[in-house]
Design a protein around this motif. Structure first.
Motif, PDB file in Angstrom:
ATOM      1  N   ASN A 193     -10.906 -29.630  -3.513  1.00  0.00           N
ATOM      2  CA  ASN A 193     -10.865 -29.183  -4.900  1.00  0.00           C
ATOM      3  C   ASN A 193     -12.248 -29.077  -5.514  1.00  0.00           C
ATOM      4  OD1 ASN A 193      -8.034 -28.819  -6.210  1.00  0.00           O
ATOM      5  ND2 ASN A 193      -7.821 -30.402  -4.665  1.00  0.00           N
ATOM      6  N   LEU A 194     -13.157 -29.970  -5.166  1.00  0.00           N
ATOM      7  CA  LEU A 194     -14.527 -29.844  -5.661  1.00  0.00           C
ATOM      8  C   LEU A 194     -15.147 -28.528  -5.201  1.00  0.00           C
ATOM      9  CD1 LEU A 194     -15.981 -33.432  -5.170  1.00  0.00           C
ATOM     10  CD2 LEU A 194     -15.714 -32.232  -7.336  1.00  0.00           C
ATOM     11  N   GLU A 195     -14.973 -28.199  -3.930  1.00  0.00           N
ATOM     12  CA  GLU A 195     -15.520 -26.953  -3.399  1.00  0.00           C
ATOM     13  C   GLU A 195     -14.878 -25.734  -4.066  1.00  0.00           C
ATOM     14  OE1 GLU A 195     -15.124 -27.058   0.835  1.00  0.00           O
ATOM     15  OE2 GLU A 195     -16.400 -28.829   1.016  1.00  0.00           O
ATOM     16  N   SER A 196     -13.576 -25.791  -4.285  1.00  0.00           N
ATOM     17  CA  SER A 196     -12.870 -24.687  -4.924  1.00  0.00           C
ATOM     18  C   SER A 196     -13.359 -24.464  -6.354  1.00  0.00           C
ATOM     19  CB  SER A 196     -11.368 -24.969  -4.917  1.00  0.00           C
ATOM     20  OG  SER A 196     -10.673 -23.993  -5.642  1.00  0.00           O
ATOM     21  N   VAL A 197     -13.497 -25.549  -7.095  1.00  0.00           N
ATOM     22  CA  VAL A 197     -13.972 -25.437  -8.475  1.00  0.00           C
ATOM     23  C   VAL A 197     -15.421 -24.954  -8.500  1.00  0.00           C
ATOM     24  CG1 VAL A 197     -14.508 -26.763 -10.561  1.00  0.00           C
ATOM     25  CG2 VAL A 197     -12.314 -27.082  -9.405  1.00  0.00           C
ATOM     26  N   GLN A 198     -16.245 -25.428  -7.579  1.00  0.00           N
ATOM     27  CA  GLN A 198     -17.641 -24.991  -7.519  1.00  0.00           C
ATOM     28  C   GLN A 198     -17.742 -23.486  -7.271  1.00  0.00           C
ATOM     29  OE1 GLN A 198     -20.700 -27.125  -7.698  1.00  0.00           O
ATOM     30  NE2 GLN A 198     -21.238 -25.073  -8.312  1.00  0.00           N
ATOM     31  N   LYS A 199     -16.839 -22.945  -6.454  1.00  0.00           N
ATOM     32  CA  LYS A 199     -16.837 -21.499  -6.203  1.00  0.00           C
ATOM     33  C   LYS A 199     -16.413 -20.720  -7.447  1.00  0.00           C
ATOM     34  CE  LYS A 199     -16.061 -21.830  -1.260  1.00  0.00           C
ATOM     35  NZ  LYS A 199     -15.107 -21.676  -0.164  1.00  0.00           N
ATOM     36  N   ARG A 200     -15.473 -21.276  -8.229  1.00  0.00           N
ATOM     37  CA  ARG A 200     -15.026 -20.608  -9.460  1.00  0.00           C
ATOM     38  C   ARG A 200     -16.062 -20.687 -10.566  1.00  0.00           C
ATOM     39  NH1 ARG A 200      -9.373 -23.028 -10.977  1.00  0.00           N
ATOM     40  NH2 ARG A 200     -10.315 -24.821  -9.971  1.00  0.00           N
ATOM     41  N   MET A 230      -0.838 -44.173  -5.790  1.00  0.00           N
ATOM     42  CA  MET A 230      -2.063 -43.398  -5.749  1.00  0.00           C
ATOM     43  C   MET A 230      -2.361 -42.858  -7.141  1.00  0.00           C
ATOM     44  SD  MET A 230      -2.788 -40.640  -2.787  1.00  0.00           S
ATOM     45  CE  MET A 230      -3.082 -41.387  -1.229  1.00  0.00           C
ATOM     46  N   ASP A 231      -3.624 -42.950  -7.536  1.00  0.00           N
ATOM     47  CA  ASP A 231      -4.038 -42.481  -8.852  1.00  0.00           C
ATOM     48  C   ASP A 231      -4.519 -41.039  -8.789  1.00  0.00           C
ATOM     49  OD1 ASP A 231      -3.618 -44.978 -10.051  1.00  0.00           O
ATOM     50  OD2 ASP A 231      -5.592 -45.680  -9.422  1.00  0.00           O
ATOM     51  N   LEU A 232      -4.565 -40.430  -9.960  1.00  0.00           N
ATOM     52  CA  LEU A 232      -5.102 -39.080 -10.058  1.00  0.00           C
ATOM     53  C   LEU A 232      -6.599 -39.140 -10.334  1.00  0.00           C
ATOM     54  CD1 LEU A 232      -2.397 -37.251 -12.191  1.00  0.00           C
ATOM     55  CD2 LEU A 232      -2.911 -36.896  -9.781  1.00  0.00           C
ATOM     56  N   VAL A 233      -7.301 -38.135  -9.834  1.00  0.00           N
ATOM     57  CA  VAL A 233      -8.735 -37.975 -10.042  1.00  0.00           C
ATOM     58  C   VAL A 233      -8.924 -36.669 -10.803  1.00  0.00           C
ATOM     59  CG1 VAL A 233     -10.917 -37.517  -8.856  1.00  0.00           C
ATOM     60  CG2 VAL A 233      -9.357 -39.255  -7.988  1.00  0.00           C
ATOM     61  N   GLU A 234      -9.812 -36.693 -11.794  1.00  0.00           N
ATOM     62  CA  GLU A 234     -10.094 -35.481 -12.566  1.00  0.00           C
ATOM     63  C   GLU A 234     -11.298 -34.763 -11.974  1.00  0.00           C
ATOM     64  OE1 GLU A 234     -10.592 -36.616 -16.657  1.00  0.00           O
ATOM     65  OE2 GLU A 234      -8.429 -36.825 -16.922  1.00  0.00           O
ATOM     66  N   ILE A 235     -11.158 -33.460 -11.794  1.00  0.00           N
ATOM     67  CA  ILE A 235     -12.263 -32.599 -11.371  1.00  0.00           C
ATOM     68  C   ILE A 235     -12.787 -31.948 -12.644  1.00  0.00           C
ATOM     69  CG2 ILE A 235     -12.981 -30.688  -9.901  1.00  0.00           C
ATOM     70  CD1 ILE A 235     -11.872 -33.119  -8.341  1.00  0.00           C
ATOM     71  N   GLN A 236     -14.074 -32.132 -12.911  1.00  0.00           N
ATOM     72  CA  GLN A 236     -14.656 -31.673 -14.173  1.00  0.00           C
ATOM     73  C   GLN A 236     -15.887 -30.811 -13.937  1.00  0.00           C
ATOM     74  OE1 GLN A 236     -15.513 -35.491 -15.968  1.00  0.00           O
ATOM     75  NE2 GLN A 236     -13.466 -35.620 -16.853  1.00  0.00           N
ATOM     76  N   ILE A 237     -16.150 -29.925 -14.923  1.00  0.00           N
ATOM     77  CA  ILE A 237     -17.382 -29.134 -14.908  1.00  0.00           C
ATOM     78  C   ILE A 237     -18.202 -29.514 -16.136  1.00  0.00           C
ATOM     79  CG2 ILE A 237     -16.438 -27.188 -13.618  1.00  0.00           C
ATOM     80  CD1 ILE A 237     -16.226 -25.665 -16.306  1.00  0.00           C
ATOM     81  N   LEU A 238     -19.512 -29.410 -16.009  1.00  0.00           N
ATOM     82  CA  LEU A 238     -20.418 -29.690 -17.118  1.00  0.00           C
ATOM     83  C   LEU A 238     -20.635 -28.409 -17.904  1.00  0.00           C
ATOM     84  CD1 LEU A 238     -22.282 -31.682 -18.565  1.00  0.00           C
ATOM     85  CD2 LEU A 238     -24.094 -30.990 -16.976  1.00  0.00           C
ATOM     86  N   GLN A 239     -20.268 -28.448 -19.175  1.00  0.00           N
ATOM     87  CA  GLN A 239     -20.475 -27.287 -20.039  1.00  0.00           C
ATOM     88  C   GLN A 239     -21.924 -27.291 -20.492  1.00  0.00           C
ATOM     89  OE1 GLN A 239     -17.284 -28.168 -22.889  1.00  0.00           O
ATOM     90  NE2 GLN A 239     -16.358 -26.243 -22.200  1.00  0.00           N
ATOM     91  N   SER A 240     -22.643 -26.252 -20.138  1.00  0.00           N
ATOM     92  CA  SER A 240     -24.082 -26.217 -20.404  1.00  0.00           C
ATOM     93  C   SER A 240     -24.408 -26.105 -21.892  1.00  0.00           C
ATOM     94  CB  SER A 240     -24.730 -25.070 -19.639  1.00  0.00           C
ATOM     95  OG  SER A 240     -24.114 -23.854 -19.971  1.00  0.00           O
ATOM     96  N   ASN A 241     -23.534 -25.484 -22.666  1.00  0.00           N
ATOM     97  CA  ASN A 241     -23.845 -25.296 -24.083  1.00  0.00           C
ATOM     98  C   ASN A 241     -23.642 -26.560 -24.907  1.00  0.00           C
ATOM     99  OD1 ASN A 241     -21.085 -25.204 -23.764  1.00  0.00           O
ATOM    100  ND2 ASN A 241     -20.777 -23.499 -25.158  1.00  0.00           N
ATOM    101  N   SER A 242     -22.713 -27.433 -24.508  1.00  0.00           N
ATOM    102  CA  SER A 242     -22.454 -28.643 -25.297  1.00  0.00           C
ATOM    103  C   SER A 242     -22.762 -29.933 -24.535  1.00  0.00           C
ATOM    104  CB  SER A 242     -20.987 -28.670 -25.735  1.00  0.00           C
ATOM    105  OG  SER A 242     -20.144 -28.737 -24.603  1.00  0.00           O
ATOM    106  N   HIS A 243     -23.121 -29.827 -23.271  1.00  0.00           N
ATOM    107  CA  HIS A 243     -23.443 -30.989 -22.426  1.00  0.00           C
ATOM    108  C   HIS A 243     -22.288 -31.982 -22.362  1.00  0.00           C
ATOM    109  CE1 HIS A 243     -27.478 -29.482 -22.027  1.00  0.00           C
ATOM    110  NE2 HIS A 243     -27.599 -29.433 -23.337  1.00  0.00           N
ATOM    111  N   THR A 244     -21.063 -31.476 -22.333  1.00  0.00           N
ATOM    112  CA  THR A 244     -19.881 -32.324 -22.183  1.00  0.00           C
ATOM    113  C   THR A 244     -19.132 -31.908 -20.922  1.00  0.00           C
ATOM    114  OG1 THR A 244     -18.537 -30.856 -23.554  1.00  0.00           O
ATOM    115  CG2 THR A 244     -19.610 -32.692 -24.665  1.00  0.00           C
TER     116      THR A 244
END
Length: 58
Positions: free
Chosen positions: A32-39, A1-15
């Motif tokens: 994890n997507l829901e957890s990160v979205q809440k944070r 099984m592979d790992l999946v990265e959960i990422q956020i879009l940084q609004s100031n640098s668009h990365t």
């Protein structure tokens, strides 16, 4: 099984910043997507696999 990265879009640098890694399992990814979205409510959140393919986007 592979790992999946959960990422956020940084609004100031668009990365994408990786905030966590989870096993490629639909339930793990969804929880994890829901957890990160809440944070980081002002950011877009996505899950990408090791090849950079988009798995899910909130």
């Amino acid at each position: 099984m592979d790992l999946v990265e959960i990422q956020i879009l940084q609004s100031n640098s668009h990365t994408w910043l990786t905030v966590s890694r989870v096993w490629n399992n639909a339930q793990n990814i969804a929880l994890n997507l829901e957890s990160v979205q809440k944070r980081y409510p002002a950011h877009r959140v996505r899950a990408v696999d090791a090849s950079g393919r988009l798995i899910d986007l909130l």
